[in-house]
Write an enzyme that holds these catalytic residues in place. Structure first.
Site, PDB file in Angstrom:
ATOM      1  N   GLY A 236       0.782  -1.232   0.000  1.00  0.00           N
ATOM      2  CA  GLY A 236       0.000   0.000   0.000  1.00  0.00           C
ATOM      3  C   GLY A 236       0.812   1.279   0.000  1.00  0.00           C
ATOM      4  O   GLY A 236       0.237   2.365   0.028  1.00  0.00           O
ATOM      5  N   GLU A 278       4.707  -6.099   1.796  1.00  0.00           N
ATOM      6  CA  GLU A 278       4.396  -6.526   0.428  1.00  0.00           C
ATOM      7  C   GLU A 278       4.192  -5.348  -0.521  1.00  0.00           C
ATOM      8  O   GLU A 278       3.080  -5.116  -1.000  1.00  0.00           O
ATOM      9  CB  GLU A 278       3.102  -7.350   0.431  1.00  0.00           C
ATOM     10  N   PRO A 279       5.233  -4.587  -0.813  1.00  0.00           N
ATOM     11  CA  PRO A 279       5.048  -3.462  -1.733  1.00  0.00           C
ATOM     12  C   PRO A 279       4.808  -3.932  -3.166  1.00  0.00           C
ATOM     13  O   PRO A 279       5.434  -4.881  -3.632  1.00  0.00           O
ATOM     14  CB  PRO A 279       6.382  -2.709  -1.637  1.00  0.00           C
ATOM     15  N   ARG A 281       2.852  -1.377  -5.913  1.00  0.00           N
ATOM     16  CA  ARG A 281       2.876  -0.083  -6.598  1.00  0.00           C
ATOM     17  C   ARG A 281       4.184   0.684  -6.396  1.00  0.00           C
ATOM     18  O   ARG A 281       4.761   1.212  -7.356  1.00  0.00           O
ATOM     19  CB  ARG A 281       1.720   0.774  -6.055  1.00  0.00           C
ATOM     20  N   ARG A 317      -7.102   3.117 -14.837  1.00  0.00           N
ATOM     21  CA  ARG A 317      -7.167   3.753 -13.515  1.00  0.00           C
ATOM     22  C   ARG A 317      -7.894   5.106 -13.510  1.00  0.00           C
ATOM     23  O   ARG A 317      -8.672   5.364 -12.604  1.00  0.00           O
ATOM     24  CB  ARG A 317      -5.777   3.852 -12.902  1.00  0.00           C
ATOM     25  N   TYR A 321     -11.030   4.830 -11.012  1.00  0.00           N
ATOM     26  CA  TYR A 321     -11.094   5.601  -9.771  1.00  0.00           C
ATOM     27  C   TYR A 321     -10.474   6.983  -9.855  1.00  0.00           C
ATOM     28  O   TYR A 321      -9.740   7.389  -8.952  1.00  0.00           O
ATOM     29  CB  TYR A 321     -10.572   4.830  -8.543  1.00  0.00           C
ATOM     30  N   CYS A 348     -14.695   3.461 -27.012  1.00  0.00           N
ATOM     31  CA  CYS A 348     -16.066   3.934 -27.131  1.00  0.00           C
ATOM     32  C   CYS A 348     -16.739   4.004 -25.770  1.00  0.00           C
ATOM     33  O   CYS A 348     -17.583   3.173 -25.421  1.00  0.00           O
ATOM     34  CB  CYS A 348     -16.839   3.025 -28.078  1.00  0.00           C
ATOM     35  N   GLU A 349     -16.320   4.955 -24.987  1.00  0.00           N
ATOM     36  CA  GLU A 349     -16.823   5.215 -23.637  1.00  0.00           C
ATOM     37  C   GLU A 349     -16.561   6.681 -23.380  1.00  0.00           C
ATOM     38  O   GLU A 349     -15.412   7.123 -23.517  1.00  0.00           O
ATOM     39  CB  GLU A 349     -15.979   4.439 -22.604  1.00  0.00           C
ATOM     40  N   TYR A 377      -0.416  -1.252 -12.044  1.00  0.00           N
ATOM     41  CA  TYR A 377      -1.842  -1.425 -12.340  1.00  0.00           C
ATOM     42  C   TYR A 377      -2.238  -0.768 -13.661  1.00  0.00           C
ATOM     43  O   TYR A 377      -3.357  -0.289 -13.823  1.00  0.00           O
ATOM     44  CB  TYR A 377      -2.709  -0.921 -11.174  1.00  0.00           C
TER      45      TYR A 377
HETATM   46  C1  LIG Z   1      -2.551  -5.403  -3.668  1.00  0.00           C
HETATM   47  C2  LIG Z   1      -1.872  -6.032  -2.532  1.00  0.00           C
HETATM   48  C3  LIG Z   1      -0.573  -5.646  -2.183  1.00  0.00           C
HETATM   49  C4  LIG Z   1       0.167  -4.535  -2.879  1.00  0.00           C
HETATM   50  O1  LIG Z   1      -0.461  -3.297  -2.775  1.00  0.00           O
HETATM   51  P1  LIG Z   1       0.263  -2.001  -3.356  1.00  0.00           P
HETATM   52  O2  LIG Z   1      -0.708  -0.901  -3.076  1.00  0.00           O
HETATM   53  O3  LIG Z   1       0.481  -2.206  -4.802  1.00  0.00           O
HETATM   54  O4  LIG Z   1       1.549  -1.854  -2.615  1.00  0.00           O
HETATM   55  C5  LIG Z   1       0.048  -6.325  -1.155  1.00  0.00           C
HETATM   56  N1  LIG Z   1      -0.577  -7.325  -0.494  1.00  0.00           N
HETATM   57  C6  LIG Z   1      -1.822  -7.715  -0.799  1.00  0.00           C
HETATM   58  C7  LIG Z   1      -2.440  -8.820  -0.065  1.00  0.00           C
HETATM   59  C8  LIG Z   1      -2.519  -7.080  -1.813  1.00  0.00           C
HETATM   60  O5  LIG Z   1      -3.760  -7.469  -2.102  1.00  0.00           O
END
Ligand SMILES: *Cc1c(COP(=O)(O)O)cnc(C)c1O
Length: 418
Positions: A236, A278-279, A281, A317, A321, A348-349, A377
């Site tokens: 995240g 878990e990076p 993005r 994206r 959002y 076509c949107e 993404y």
């Molecule tokens: C999507 C996701 C991530 C990565 O999120 P980012 O916003 O891309 O860093 C990590 N762990 C889990 C379980 C996810 O679903």
């Protein structure tokens, strides 16, 4: 910036055509290096796990392997890509709220190291498949910590209805699931996992998460005898899209997480032996650029449109959002701004607008528009809407470019059709 790794954007567009996805490989390497160097502690083991859903292809996964990171996959397809890339499957974390029986079987057969179980039924399905076999797998349980963070805000709620994980308020259910794994010779229960959102700018959200997870681990041990020795904090971490964004530098967010983890661990007698992040993005976003060729220019009473030869099919994206991006015209970055343009795709949107308003020099048909920060993404969410073939993906480094994913041809597009 008219070039990337000493190659001009225009030359790349000429050589490979448009739309084109370009990654600055050195930037990918810098980010991987930053995470692996900074997410280290003297008192706990650490893992950096790349969330491959942000951008997955063999070349990317080989980079992940090179930096010694683990890999997060959420489907059979992502798992297969990693396997075919030659990735060490024992370093894979298999996520998802609804892994099918076939996907679980595939994970066992390929020797996936860790599975992150989402719910009771999934736990039971894994046990049904693994008991009495020679397979071994390490298990995390996804919990819902009641913290939700997206962009500039995070909220601590009793939000118990997430589709992901089991609520931390549901201690009995969590104890029930962990007991199932403790009682099975083929599984080893490691700990808990949470992922609280995406594009998070506020480091405090992670500090809260660490505190909650560590306290919860201690409570589950004391009150239910559950052995939790690993905590996975998810991803995240924010990326820089426009000058409104101020992501926390990697070293700072890693330090804040580990400092809090070390402090909390002292309070609970060093129960936690391993901390993971878990990076996704934050590793790939800023390294990516989408190149488009400008087609027609159209003036309406209130807007000046520049149309490009891609759109929501290669980057959904903005439509999905309201994501915002910065862009420039290759080779004309220093020219005076002429007007505010709306950059619209060719799908076509009416919602197929990549940038609502951006000041640019006078845009001409044939110009190459470069959108920044498209590495996460973008390609991974691309579709065949309007039967637009997927763009090619190119890695550039030290004046050299190489195709890592070919552009689709029209024949590819219909290759499965009878
Ligand atoms: C999507 C996701 C991530 C990565 O999120 P980012 O916003 O891309 O860093 C990590 N762990 C889990 C379980 C996810 O679903």
């Amino acid at each position: 910036m008219s070039e990337i790794a000493n190659i001009s954007f225009k030359a790349l567009a000429e050589k490979y055509g448009t739309p084109l996805v370009v990654y600055d490989e050195e930037k990918l390497r810098e980010r991987l290096q930053a995470f692996t160097e900074n997410f280290k502690s003297d008192s706990v083991k650490t893992d950096v796990i790349y969330a491959s859903k942000a951008f997955s292809c063999k070349a990317m996964i080989q980079l992940i392997q090179e930096y010694g990171c683990c890999l997060d996959v959420v489907s059979g397809g992502e798992l297969y890509t990693a396997y075919k890339a030659g990735f060490d499957c024992s370093k894979i974390f298999f996520h998802g709220n609804n892994k099918t029986p076939a996907e679980i079987r595939m994970a066992l057969e390929l020797g996936v190291g860790t599975i992150v179980i989402d719910n009771v039924m999934e736990a039971e399905e894994l046990l049904r498949q693994i008991e009495g076999t020679d397979y071994q797998i390490r298990v995390f349980l996804r919990v819902n910590p009641g913290i939700e963070a997206h962009t500039h805000q995070y909220i601590v709620t009793a939000h118990v209805d997430s589709k992901f994980g089991i609520s931390m308020l549901d201690e009995k259910e969590i104890a029930y699931v962990t007991d199932l794994f403790e009682g099975c010779d083929n599984t080893s229960f490691a700990g808990i996992h949470a992922h609280i959102g995406s594009q998070i700018f506020d480091g405090q959200a992670y500090v809260e998460l660490v505190r909650k997870m560590f306290a919860f681990a201690a409570k589950m041990k004391k009150e239910y005898g559950v052995n939790i020795d690993s905590v996975n904090l998810g991803g995240g971490f924010a990326a820089y899209y426009t000058n409104a964004d101020h992501p926390i530098p990697v070293d700072e967010v890693c330090a804040a997480i580990l400092r809090t983890a070390e402090e909390e661990n002292v309070k609970i007698n060093h129960q936690i032996k391993r901390v993971c992040i878990e990076p996704g993005r934050s590793i790939v976003a800023e390294a990516g650029y989408n190149l488009y060729r400008v087609g027609y220019i159209k003036k309406t009473p209130n807007r000046l449109y520049a149309f490009v030869d891609g759109g929501m099919s290669d980057n959904i994206r903005p439509a999905l959002y309201q994501a915002e991006y910065d862009a420039f015209i290759a080779g004309r970055e220093d020219e005076e701004k002429h007007a505010d343009y709306t950059i619209a795709g060719k799908c076509c949107e009416s919602g197929d607008i990549l940038i609502q308003s951006i000041a640019l020099p006078e845009v001409h048909t044939g110009d190459i528009l470069v959108m920044r920060t498209t590495g996460a993404y973008g390609y991974s969410m691309a579709s065949h809407y309007n039967k637009l073939p997927l763009p090619a993906v190119v890695f550039v480094k030290d004046g050299e470019d190489r195709v890592v994913i070919e552009r689709e041809s029209y024949d590819h597009l219909i290759s499965l059709e009878k």
